[in-house]
Design an enzyme around this catalytic site. Sequence first.
Site, mmCIF file in Angstrom:
data_model
loop_
_atom_site.group_PDB
_atom_site.id
_atom_site.type_symbol
_atom_site.label_atom_id
_atom_site.label_comp_id
_atom_site.label_asym_id
_atom_site.label_seq_id
_atom_site.Cartn_x
_atom_site.Cartn_y
_atom_site.Cartn_z
ATOM 1 N N LYS A 1 -5.083 -9.515 -6.808
ATOM 2 C CA LYS A 1 -6.268 -9.640 -5.955
ATOM 3 C C LYS A 1 -7.356 -8.647 -6.381
ATOM 4 O O LYS A 1 -7.037 -7.499 -6.712
ATOM 5 C CB LYS A 1 -5.809 -9.344 -4.513
ATOM 6 C CG LYS A 1 -6.841 -9.474 -3.448
ATOM 7 C CD LYS A 1 -6.237 -9.127 -2.097
ATOM 8 C CE LYS A 1 -6.331 -7.644 -1.820
ATOM 9 N NZ LYS A 1 -6.838 -7.274 -0.500
ATOM 10 N N LYS B 1 0.821 -1.223 0.000
ATOM 11 C CA LYS B 1 0.000 0.000 0.000
ATOM 12 C C LYS B 1 0.848 1.264 0.000
ATOM 13 O O LYS B 1 0.470 2.267 -0.590
ATOM 14 C CB LYS B 1 -0.964 -0.007 1.193
ATOM 15 C CG LYS B 1 -2.046 -1.050 1.025
ATOM 16 C CD LYS B 1 -3.294 -0.774 1.812
ATOM 17 C CE LYS B 1 -4.384 -1.733 1.379
ATOM 18 N NZ LYS B 1 -5.608 -1.644 2.133
ATOM 19 N N LYS C 1 -10.646 -3.033 -3.695
ATOM 20 C CA LYS C 1 -11.476 -1.819 -3.746
ATOM 21 C C LYS C 1 -10.743 -0.678 -4.414
ATOM 22 O O LYS C 1 -11.351 0.204 -5.004
ATOM 23 C CB LYS C 1 -11.791 -1.357 -2.324
ATOM 24 C CG LYS C 1 -12.582 -2.317 -1.486
ATOM 25 C CD LYS C 1 -12.973 -1.594 -0.208
ATOM 26 C CE LYS C 1 -13.488 -2.530 0.847
ATOM 27 N NZ LYS C 1 -12.508 -2.736 1.922
HETATM 28 N N1 AQP Z 1 -9.954 -10.352 -3.335
HETATM 29 C C1 AQP Z 1 -10.334 -10.853 -2.166
HETATM 30 N N2 AQP Z 1 -10.646 -12.169 -2.032
HETATM 31 C C2 AQP Z 1 -11.041 -12.695 -0.840
HETATM 32 N N3 AQP Z 1 -11.156 -11.935 0.285
HETATM 33 C C3 AQP Z 1 -10.870 -10.632 0.208
HETATM 34 N N4 AQP Z 1 -10.899 -9.636 1.121
HETATM 35 C C4 AQP Z 1 -10.515 -8.476 0.523
HETATM 36 N N5 AQP Z 1 -10.223 -8.677 -0.763
HETATM 37 C C5 AQP Z 1 -10.442 -10.017 -1.009
HETATM 38 C C6 AQP Z 1 -11.303 -9.810 2.503
HETATM 39 O O1 AQP Z 1 -12.364 -8.917 2.762
HETATM 40 C C7 AQP Z 1 -12.307 -8.523 4.138
HETATM 41 C C8 AQP Z 1 -12.431 -7.033 4.227
HETATM 42 O O2 AQP Z 1 -11.347 -6.419 3.581
HETATM 43 P P1 AQP Z 1 -10.970 -4.951 3.967
HETATM 44 O O3 AQP Z 1 -11.904 -4.025 3.370
HETATM 45 O O4 AQP Z 1 -10.876 -4.795 5.415
HETATM 46 O O5 AQP Z 1 -9.519 -4.762 3.482
HETATM 47 P P2 AQP Z 1 -8.737 -5.060 2.207
HETATM 48 O O6 AQP Z 1 -8.206 -6.447 2.272
HETATM 49 O O7 AQP Z 1 -7.732 -3.982 2.157
HETATM 50 O O8 AQP Z 1 -9.767 -4.933 0.997
HETATM 51 P P3 AQP Z 1 -9.412 -4.560 -0.448
HETATM 52 O O9 AQP Z 1 -10.613 -4.672 -1.259
HETATM 53 O O10 AQP Z 1 -8.237 -5.321 -0.928
HETATM 54 O O11 AQP Z 1 -9.043 -3.027 -0.356
HETATM 55 P P4 AQP Z 1 -7.769 -2.279 -0.847
HETATM 56 O O12 AQP Z 1 -7.976 -2.076 -2.284
HETATM 57 O O13 AQP Z 1 -7.813 -1.001 -0.075
HETATM 58 O O14 AQP Z 1 -6.573 -3.109 -0.535
HETATM 59 C C9 AQP Z 1 -10.979 -9.046 4.704
HETATM 60 O O15 AQP Z 1 -11.256 -10.209 5.473
HETATM 61 C C10 AQP Z 1 -10.193 -9.407 3.471
HETATM 62 O O16 AQP Z 1 -9.314 -10.477 3.713
#
Ligand code: AQP
Length: 346
Positions: free
Chosen positions: A207, A114, A210
Site C-alpha cells: 500500500k 504497525k 505515509k
Molecule cells: N494507499 C491508500 N490507498 C487508498 N486509500 C488510502 N488511505 C490511506 N492509504 C491509502 C486512506 O486514507 C485515509 C486516511 O488515512 P490515515 O492517515 O488515517 O491512516 P493510514 O491508513 O494509516 O494512512 P497511511 O498513509 O497508510 O499511513 P501509515 O503509513 O501510517 O500507515 C483513510 O481513509 C485510509 O483508508
Amino acid sequence: MTAKELVFSGVQPTGNLHLGNYLGAIVNFVKLQDTHDCIYCVVDLHAITMWQDPAELTKATREVAAAFIAAGIDPRTHIVFNQSQVSAHAELAWVFNCVARLGWLNRMTQFKEKAGKDRENASVGLYAYPSLMAADILVYRATHVPVGEDQKQHLELTRDIAQKFNNDFGDQIRAQGVDSGLFFPMPEPLITGPATRVMSLRDGTKKMSKSDPSDYSRINLSDDADAIAQKVRKAKTDPEPLPSEEKGLETRPEADNLVGIYAALSGRAKADVLREFGGGQFSNFKSSLVDLAVDKLGPIGAEMKRLTADPGYVDGVLSDGAARARVLADATVNAVKDIVGFVRAK
Ligand code: AQP
C-alpha cells in the site's frame, strides 16, 4: 438525503499526505458534501499512537486541514476540526474500551502490521486505536464513513462495538425514550471511488503509505511538478508494453497501479485508459501520467502552501469546527453517561 444521514471521516496528521489518502478518501469527502452533512476530522489523538515530534505534529495538523480545504471541502457548510479539541472523543473511547473485547482487538491486522515484531514495545494507544476510531464515528452517531480499503476491518469493529453497547444497555436506552433500543446506528463504510487502494510506486504489492521510508514510494500532495515527474519516471514497471485489456494487468501489480492512478485522476475506466495506451511503451504512458498528475494535484499543492502560510486562518477554521462538533459530541457523551449510570451535574 434523510435528516439522519451523517458522514464522518478522519485523516491522521502524520506527515506526507499522499495520493492514496487523496484518491482513497479525500476525493470522496469532497463529493459527499453535496448529499450529506459531513464532519471531517484531523485525528491527532490517533497520530500519537506512534511517536510524533510535537512541532511536526502541529505542522502536519495544519497541513491536513489545508489539504481538506484545498481539495474543495467547505468548512463553513460542513465541519472541519482536529480531534484533540473535542474531549468527548477520548471520553467515549474509554467507555468503548470497556465494551470492546480483547479477542476483537487481537484480530486487527493494522495493529499487527504497525507493531511489527516488537509488539511488547508498541503503545497501548496503538492497540486501542480501533476503540477510539469507533468513538470518533459514533460520538456523532454518523451513518456513513468514507475510507480506503485498509480501514474496512476497523469499521466492522465499530459496528460490533455499537451493537454490543446497544445490547448491553438496551433497557437503559429504552428508558431514555429510544424505543428501538438502537442508541448507536450501525455505520456503513463507503469504500468507493476510483482508487480504494493505491499501491506504492516502488512495490505494487504494498500500500502507498505515509510511513514508507522511501519518498519515491508515494506522490505527496505537497510535491511540486518536478518531484511528481521524477517519482513517476522512477516508478517501478516491468519490461513488457502495456496490455490492451484489463485482464492483462492481473499479474502485473505495478502496471495495474499506474493505470489505476491514471484512471482515477482522469475520471476514466481502466479499460478506457488501456484502449488509449495499450501496446505502447511505459515511457510514453508515464509522460502522460506526469502531465495529468501535475494538472490535477498542482493546484491543490499550491493552495495548501498558500493556506499553511497563514496558520492563523487554519487554526481559526479548526477551532470554529471544534466548537460546532463539541455541541454534537457532548450531547452524545452526556446521554451515554446517563445510560451507563454515571452521576453528572445537570
Ligand atoms: N494507499 C491508500 N490507498 C487508498 N486509500 C488510502 N488511505 C490511506 N492509504 C491509502 C486512506 O486514507 C485515509 C486516511 O488515512 P490515515 O492517515 O488515517 O491512516 P493510514 O491508513 O494509516 O494512512 P497511511 O498513509 O497508510 O499511513 P501509515 O503509513 O501510517 O500507515 C483513510 O481513509 C485510509 O483508508
